[in-house]
Design an enzyme around this catalytic site. Structure first.
Site, mmCIF file in Angstrom:
data_model
loop_
_atom_site.group_PDB
_atom_site.id
_atom_site.type_symbol
_atom_site.label_atom_id
_atom_site.label_comp_id
_atom_site.label_asym_id
_atom_site.label_seq_id
_atom_site.Cartn_x
_atom_site.Cartn_y
_atom_site.Cartn_z
ATOM 1 N N CYS A 77 0.871 -1.171 0.000
ATOM 2 C CA CYS A 77 0.000 0.000 0.000
ATOM 3 C C CYS A 77 0.907 1.218 0.000
ATOM 4 O O CYS A 77 2.090 1.105 0.284
ATOM 5 C CB CYS A 77 -0.897 -0.002 1.241
ATOM 6 S SG CYS A 77 -2.246 1.212 1.115
ATOM 7 N N LYS A 108 -12.263 -4.863 2.096
ATOM 8 C CA LYS A 108 -11.700 -3.977 3.112
ATOM 9 C C LYS A 108 -12.624 -2.768 3.235
ATOM 10 O O LYS A 108 -12.812 -2.015 2.276
ATOM 11 C CB LYS A 108 -10.300 -3.537 2.713
ATOM 12 C CG LYS A 108 -9.698 -2.553 3.702
ATOM 13 C CD LYS A 108 -8.240 -2.269 3.413
ATOM 14 C CE LYS A 108 -7.697 -1.242 4.390
ATOM 15 N NZ LYS A 108 -6.292 -0.944 4.133
ATOM 16 N N ARG A 145 -3.375 3.757 12.435
ATOM 17 C CA ARG A 145 -2.829 4.935 11.756
ATOM 18 C C ARG A 145 -1.848 5.678 12.656
ATOM 19 O O ARG A 145 -0.936 6.335 12.160
ATOM 20 C CB ARG A 145 -3.971 5.814 11.242
ATOM 21 C CG ARG A 145 -4.711 5.085 10.112
ATOM 22 C CD ARG A 145 -5.941 5.774 9.613
ATOM 23 N NE ARG A 145 -6.665 4.876 8.704
ATOM 24 C CZ ARG A 145 -7.857 5.132 8.187
ATOM 25 N NH1 ARG A 145 -8.462 6.275 8.461
ATOM 26 N NH2 ARG A 145 -8.432 4.263 7.389
ATOM 27 N N ARG A 168 -10.929 7.727 3.522
ATOM 28 C CA ARG A 168 -10.629 6.713 2.517
ATOM 29 C C ARG A 168 -11.898 6.141 1.858
ATOM 30 O O ARG A 168 -11.866 5.080 1.259
ATOM 31 C CB ARG A 168 -9.857 5.556 3.160
ATOM 32 C CG ARG A 168 -8.575 5.963 3.872
ATOM 33 C CD ARG A 168 -7.574 4.815 3.846
ATOM 34 N NE ARG A 168 -6.524 4.889 4.848
ATOM 35 C CZ ARG A 168 -5.524 5.770 4.864
ATOM 36 N NH1 ARG A 168 -5.466 6.724 3.957
ATOM 37 N NH2 ARG A 168 -4.603 5.715 5.802
ATOM 38 N N GLU A 205 -16.411 -8.009 -4.807
ATOM 39 C CA GLU A 205 -14.983 -7.666 -4.697
ATOM 40 C C GLU A 205 -14.133 -8.933 -4.554
ATOM 41 O O GLU A 205 -13.068 -9.049 -5.156
ATOM 42 C CB GLU A 205 -14.745 -6.770 -3.466
ATOM 43 C CG GLU A 205 -15.103 -5.303 -3.668
ATOM 44 C CD GLU A 205 -13.996 -4.524 -4.378
ATOM 45 O OE1 GLU A 205 -13.062 -5.139 -4.914
ATOM 46 O OE2 GLU A 205 -14.083 -3.277 -4.386
ATOM 47 N N LYS A 252 -11.876 -7.510 6.211
ATOM 48 C CA LYS A 252 -11.266 -6.624 7.197
ATOM 49 C C LYS A 252 -12.177 -5.429 7.432
ATOM 50 O O LYS A 252 -12.604 -4.815 6.455
ATOM 51 C CB LYS A 252 -9.914 -6.164 6.654
ATOM 52 C CG LYS A 252 -9.195 -5.187 7.538
ATOM 53 C CD LYS A 252 -7.948 -4.725 6.867
ATOM 54 C CE LYS A 252 -7.389 -3.625 7.728
ATOM 55 N NZ LYS A 252 -6.398 -2.867 7.068
ATOM 56 N N SER A 294 -6.666 -3.107 14.528
ATOM 57 C CA SER A 294 -6.129 -2.332 15.652
ATOM 58 C C SER A 294 -7.207 -1.837 16.611
ATOM 59 O O SER A 294 -7.026 -1.855 17.830
ATOM 60 C CB SER A 294 -5.319 -1.150 15.119
ATOM 61 O OG SER A 294 -6.121 -0.326 14.288
ATOM 62 N N TYR A 338 -2.998 -8.932 16.531
ATOM 63 C CA TYR A 338 -1.923 -8.413 17.379
ATOM 64 C C TYR A 338 -1.749 -9.278 18.623
ATOM 65 O O TYR A 338 -0.791 -9.091 19.368
ATOM 66 C CB TYR A 338 -2.216 -6.948 17.740
ATOM 67 C CG TYR A 338 -2.337 -6.093 16.489
ATOM 68 C CD1 TYR A 338 -1.199 -5.691 15.802
ATOM 69 C CD2 TYR A 338 -3.588 -5.742 15.965
ATOM 70 C CE1 TYR A 338 -1.297 -4.957 14.631
ATOM 71 C CE2 TYR A 338 -3.698 -5.004 14.795
ATOM 72 C CZ TYR A 338 -2.549 -4.611 14.132
ATOM 73 O OH TYR A 338 -2.644 -3.901 12.970
HETATM 74 C C1 PBG Z 1 -3.320 0.192 4.803
HETATM 75 C C2 PBG Z 1 -3.701 -0.624 5.970
HETATM 76 C C3 PBG Z 1 -4.450 -0.223 7.074
HETATM 77 C C4 PBG Z 1 -4.552 -1.330 7.913
HETATM 78 C C5 PBG Z 1 -3.838 -2.368 7.319
HETATM 79 N N1 PBG Z 1 -3.346 -1.921 6.100
HETATM 80 C C6 PBG Z 1 -4.992 1.105 7.441
HETATM 81 C C7 PBG Z 1 -5.951 1.801 6.606
HETATM 82 O O1 PBG Z 1 -6.471 1.312 5.613
HETATM 83 O O2 PBG Z 1 -6.214 2.950 6.966
HETATM 84 C C8 PBG Z 1 -5.286 -1.355 9.205
HETATM 85 C C9 PBG Z 1 -4.906 -2.437 10.148
HETATM 86 C C10 PBG Z 1 -5.437 -2.247 11.533
HETATM 87 O O3 PBG Z 1 -6.236 -1.348 11.820
HETATM 88 O O4 PBG Z 1 -5.030 -3.052 12.390
HETATM 89 N N2 PBG Z 1 -2.010 0.023 4.425
#
Ligand code: PBG
Length: 330
Positions: A119, A199, A209, A221, A237, A252, A278, A317
Site C-alpha cells: 500500500c 476492506k 494509523r 478513505r 470484490e 477486514k 487495531s 496483534y
Molecule cells: C493500509 C492498511 C491499514 C490497515 C492495514 N493496512 C490502514 C488503513 O487502511 O487505513 C489497518 C490495520 C489495523 O487497523 O489493524 N495500508
C-alpha cells in the site's frame, strides 16, 4: 420430566466439551503483524495499542524469530519509512525498510512465512493509499490506474527481497491482476497474493494509523475502501480478486463483519483470512486494563468466533499471547 433432547448432557464437563467442540482454534491459524521502522534498532511503544511497538529492522527480525519459536507460522510486515513524499517512493525502493526487514527475517528464519502489506499510505506525505490527482470534477482524489503502477513496483521489490506472500491493502481496482502478471513476468510465479478484498472504510483502523504514522492528512478513505453497509458488494470484490489471481482473500475488519466472512466461506473455496484490526485490539485492551473484561477469555472467544465464521487465517496483534495460551490448553 421427559425431554426428547437435553443438549446440556454434552456440556457437563470439559472432556465432553472438548469432544464435541466444532471449532478448533490453532496456532497454525495466526498471523502476527509487525511494524518496522527504518533504523537498525528501535522499540517505540504505540500508545493506542498497548503491548505493540514500532520496531527497528533488527528488532523486527528478533520478533519474527520469537514468533517462529512460539509456533506462529507467519508475520505481516508494515513499514515506517524515514521519509515520505507525494508519490510514496520509499514503498518501491529495493533498499527500503520493508525489503531490508524481509531479508533480515528470511536470513534468521527461512521457514517462517513472510507477508508484506502493499500500500502507499505509510509512504505518502498526504497519507492516502495512492497517487493524488484532480478528478474531472475538480476534487483531489486517489487516481486508480496511476496508483496500480506503483503498487506493482512495490510488490516486485518485496518479492525480490524474498517475501512469500504479497498482500495488497490499497483497494484500487484491478491491482491483483496487475500484480499477478508482473510477478509472473519477473519469475516470481510462486509468490502468493493475499488480497485485502473486502476492506471496509472503518473507524476501527484508528490506532493503526498512529502505529504506522499514516492518517490521511485531509479527507478520508471512503472513495476507495468499501462502505460498511455493503455485503453483496463485498462478495463481488472477492470474486473479482479470485478471478484476477488472488490465492487468499481477506475480510477486514473481522468482528463487525463476521457475516461477510460467513458468506465468503459459503461462496468460495479458497482460504479466507480475516484481520482482527487495531481498533478491535485497542477496545479489549482498554476494557481489560480497567478490569472490565478478562482479556484471555475475551480474546480466545473473539478469535474462535472469527474462525467459526469461516476464516482459516487470522491476522491478530494477540498472535504471540494466543500462541502461548493455546499451548497451555493442549
Ligand atoms: C493500509 C492498511 C491499514 C490497515 C492495514 N493496512 C490502514 C488503513 O487502511 O487505513 C489497518 C490495520 C489495523 O487497523 O489493524 N495500508
Amino acid at each position: 420430566m421427559y425431554l426428547s433432547e437435553r443438549p446440556r448432557r454434552l456440556r457437563r464437563n470439559e472432556t465432553l466439551r472438548r469432544m464435541t467442540r466444532e471449532t478448533q482454534l490453532s496456532v497454525d491459524d495466526l498471523i502476527l503483524p509487525l511494524f518496522a521502522r527504518d533504523e537498525p534498532r528501535a522499540r517505540k511503544p504505540i500508545a493506542s495499542m498497548p503491548g505493540q511497538f514500532q520496531l527497528g529492522v533488527d528488532d523486527a527480525a528478533d520478533a519474527a524469530a520469537a514468533a517462529m519459536d512460539a509456533g506462529v507460522p507467519a508475520v505481516l510486515l508494515f513499514g515506517i519509512p524515514a521519509r515520505k513524499d507525494a508519490m510514496g517512493s520509499e514503498a518501491y525502493n529495493r533498499q527500503g525498510v520493508i525489503c531490508r526487514a524481509v531479508e533480515a527475517i528470511k536470513k534468521r528464519c527461512p521457514g517462517l512465512c513472510v507477508i508484506t502489506d502493499v500500500c502507499l499510505c505509510e509512504y505518502t506525505d498526504h497519507g492516502h493509499c495512492g497517487v493524488l490527482r484532480e478528478n474531472r470534477y475538480g476534487a483531489l482524489d486517489v487516481h486508480n490506474d496511476a496508483t496500480v503502477e506503483l503498487l506493482v513496483k512495490e510488490a516486485l521489490v518485496h518479492a525480490d527481497a524474498g517475501a512469500d506472500i504479497i498482500a495488497p491493502s490499497d483497494m484500487m481496482d484491478g491491482r491483483v491482476g496487475a500484480i499477478r502478471d508482473a510477478l509472473d513476468g519477473a519469475g516470481f510465479e510462486d509468490a502468493a497474493i493475499m488480497a485485502y478484498s473486502a476492506k471496509f472504510a472503518s473507524a476501527f483502523y484508528g490506532p493503526f494509523r498512529d502505529a504506522a504514522e499514516s492518517p490521511p492528512q485531509f479527507g478520508d478513505r471512503r472513495s476507495y475502501q468499501m462502505d460498511p453497509a455493503n455485503g453483496d458488494e463485498a462478495l463481488r470484490e472477492m470474486a473479482l480478486d479470485i478471478e484476477e489471481g488472488a490465492d487468499i482473500i481477506m475480510v477486514k475488519p473481522a468482528l463487525s463483519y463476521l457475516d461477510v466472512i460467513a458468506r465468503a466461506a459459503d461462496e468460495f473455496n479458497i482460504p479466507i483470512a480475516a484481520y482482527n484490526v487495531s481498533g478491535e485490539y485497542a477496545m479489549l485492551k482498554a476494557a481489560a486494563a480497567q478490569g472490565w473484561l478478562e482479556e484471555k477469555r475475551a480474546v480466545l472467544e473473539s478469535l474462535t468466533a472469527i474462525k467459526r465464521a469461516g476464516a482459516k487465517l487470522i491476522i491478530t496483534y494477540w498472535a504471540m499471547d494466543a500462541a502461548g495460551w493455546l499451548q497451555k490448553q493442549a
